[in-house]
Design a protein around this motif. Sequence first.
Motif, short mmCIF file in Angstrom:
data_model
loop_
_atom_site.label_atom_id
_atom_site.label_comp_id
_atom_site.label_asym_id
_atom_site.label_seq_id
_atom_site.Cartn_x
_atom_site.Cartn_y
_atom_site.Cartn_z
N VAL A 1 71.09 -25.18 101.88
CA VAL A 1 69.60 -25.59 102.33
C VAL A 1 68.73 -24.88 101.25
O VAL A 1 68.54 -23.93 100.77
CB VAL A 1 69.12 -25.10 103.58
N VAL A 2 67.89 -26.13 100.74
CA VAL A 2 67.06 -25.77 99.51
C VAL A 2 65.34 -25.94 100.03
O VAL A 2 64.92 -26.48 100.84
CB VAL A 2 67.37 -26.73 98.52
N GLU A 3 64.62 -25.37 99.43
CA GLU A 3 63.12 -25.61 99.26
C GLU A 3 62.83 -26.54 98.07
O GLU A 3 63.32 -26.25 96.87
CB GLU A 3 62.45 -24.01 98.91
N ILE A 4 62.21 -27.48 98.58
CA ILE A 4 61.76 -28.63 97.35
C ILE A 4 60.34 -28.30 97.29
O ILE A 4 59.55 -28.49 98.14
CB ILE A 4 61.99 -29.85 98.10
N SER A 5 60.05 -28.43 95.97
CA SER A 5 58.65 -28.36 95.35
C SER A 5 58.31 -29.54 94.48
O SER A 5 59.00 -30.13 93.57
CB SER A 5 58.46 -26.87 94.47
N THR A 6 57.23 -30.13 94.92
CA THR A 6 56.61 -31.25 94.21
C THR A 6 55.36 -30.96 93.48
O THR A 6 54.84 -31.82 92.76
CB THR A 6 56.23 -32.47 95.32
N GLY A 7 54.90 -29.78 93.22
CA GLY A 7 53.86 -29.83 92.45
C GLY A 7 52.58 -29.37 93.33
O GLY A 7 51.63 -28.70 92.94
N THR A 8 52.62 -30.15 94.46
CA THR A 8 51.24 -30.11 95.42
C THR A 8 51.86 -29.67 96.62
O THR A 8 50.83 -29.39 97.66
CB THR A 8 50.61 -31.65 95.50
N SER A 9 53.08 -29.74 97.15
CA SER A 9 53.60 -29.48 98.51
C SER A 9 55.00 -28.95 98.46
O SER A 9 55.75 -29.06 97.27
CB SER A 9 53.31 -30.68 99.24
N LYS A 10 55.29 -28.49 99.48
CA LYS A 10 56.95 -28.28 99.67
C LYS A 10 57.50 -28.71 100.91
O LYS A 10 56.94 -29.09 101.82
CB LYS A 10 57.01 -26.62 99.54
N THR B 1 66.92 -35.30 101.42
CA THR B 1 65.22 -34.82 102.16
C THR B 1 64.77 -36.07 102.72
O THR B 1 65.22 -37.10 102.84
CB THR B 1 64.79 -34.23 100.96
N ASN B 2 63.48 -35.95 103.16
CA ASN B 2 62.62 -36.88 103.55
C ASN B 2 61.77 -37.80 102.36
O ASN B 2 61.50 -37.21 101.35
CB ASN B 2 61.58 -36.69 104.50
N ALA B 3 61.81 -39.11 102.46
CA ALA B 3 60.96 -39.77 101.52
C ALA B 3 59.70 -39.17 101.38
O ALA B 3 58.95 -39.26 100.32
CB ALA B 3 61.01 -41.25 101.75
N HIS B 4 58.92 -38.89 102.58
CA HIS B 4 57.61 -38.25 102.47
C HIS B 4 57.52 -37.06 101.85
O HIS B 4 56.49 -36.67 101.30
CB HIS B 4 56.86 -38.46 103.92
N VAL B 5 58.50 -36.25 101.76
CA VAL B 5 58.50 -34.84 101.14
C VAL B 5 58.25 -35.20 99.57
O VAL B 5 57.46 -34.36 98.80
CB VAL B 5 59.66 -34.26 101.48
N VAL B 6 58.74 -36.15 98.94
CA VAL B 6 58.76 -36.23 97.52
C VAL B 6 58.15 -37.42 97.07
O VAL B 6 57.99 -37.75 95.79
CB VAL B 6 60.33 -36.61 96.96
N GLU B 7 57.27 -38.30 98.00
CA GLU B 7 56.59 -39.07 97.50
C GLU B 7 55.42 -38.58 96.55
O GLU B 7 54.71 -37.55 96.98
CB GLU B 7 55.98 -40.17 98.53
N ASP B 8 54.93 -39.25 95.42
CA ASP B 8 53.91 -39.03 94.61
C ASP B 8 54.13 -37.70 94.14
O ASP B 8 53.26 -36.84 93.87
CB ASP B 8 52.64 -39.10 95.42
N ALA B 9 55.39 -37.25 93.80
CA ALA B 9 55.79 -35.85 93.45
C ALA B 9 55.24 -36.01 91.83
O ALA B 9 55.47 -36.67 91.07
CB ALA B 9 57.13 -35.69 93.39
N LEU B 10 54.72 -34.77 91.53
CA LEU B 10 54.14 -34.48 90.14
C LEU B 10 55.17 -34.05 89.29
O LEU B 10 55.31 -34.18 88.28
CB LEU B 10 52.76 -33.51 89.99
N THR B 11 56.06 -33.13 89.97
CA THR B 11 57.48 -32.50 89.36
C THR B 11 58.11 -32.34 90.77
O THR B 11 57.84 -32.50 91.82
CB THR B 11 56.98 -30.97 88.98
N LEU B 12 59.52 -32.01 90.37
CA LEU B 12 60.43 -32.15 91.49
C LEU B 12 61.50 -31.00 90.99
O LEU B 12 62.29 -31.11 90.04
CB LEU B 12 61.07 -33.49 91.36
N SER B 13 61.39 -30.14 91.78
CA SER B 13 62.45 -29.10 91.70
C SER B 13 62.95 -28.43 93.16
O SER B 13 62.32 -28.74 93.90
CB SER B 13 61.79 -27.88 90.95
#
Length: 271
Positions: free
Chosen positions: A100-109, A123-135
């Motif tokens: 299980v991972v923690e997803i970071s988008t630059g503005t949220s997790k 993951t969920n689509a809403h977790v990564v939508e409009d992601a500035l970065t993705l890790s």
Amino acid sequence: MNDLHKSSPEEELTEEEFIELVLAEQQKALAEEREQRLQGTKPKKQRPIVKWIVWSMAFVLFFNTFALIFQIYSIPAIDFIKVSTKLSAQEDIQLYKKAVVEISTGTSKGTGFAISSDGLIVTNAHVVEDALTLSVAFPEEGLMEAQLLQSFPDVDLALLQVSADNIPSLPLADNPHFAKGEHVYFIGNPLAFTGIANEGTLLETTLLEDWQEPVMMMQAPVYKGNSGSPVLNADGEVIGVIFATMKQVSFGRVGLFVPVQVLQHLLNTYN
């Protein structure tokens, strides 16, 4: 009418929103202190009697506030930490948490989990939508850059990929039967925490507005940040992906997850 929530605030203050407010104020205070140090300024010194009065008033306010919160909410967030500590002592839960991972988008997790040893992550689509970065951050493998392979907003699922081998992964259940009252586990990163294991019981399916696929309800302490968490059966197989909470007439506040059959269909279509 059902009240569906992904990340939007509710009208009344919930326990998770209270904790987030406290954490935000702590961060704000620390930031102000750092700024003062960088500028070389120091807070004005107060006379001892003034300090004593101020601290006394602060203590009374602090005590009364938390006493009220305990009475109103009984702080279930504290309970889920206790449950997680207990569950995490189990060898099987320790094994599941590695995937299980923690997803970071630059503005949220949010949360995600690996389903293959070569780094395919759900993951969920809403977790990564409009992601500035993705890790993504694995508990043992550490931080990795991720690539968005495909997003499926209609069922709020997304597939990510990291470049790695021998990644811990979770198996998908093969056409599971959802029995009401069945005990399940889920692992995610709610509120300001990471790697929180928790448990719940299955309720029944429901059909959401604008959704063609039915989703499953469960009685469980699901909070903001649990989006993308895997729901596991007693055999450690993924039976669904958490994406929201909802206030339901018959059961109250429930967690919602996309059944694994929907994910398997998308994987077959994608491949």
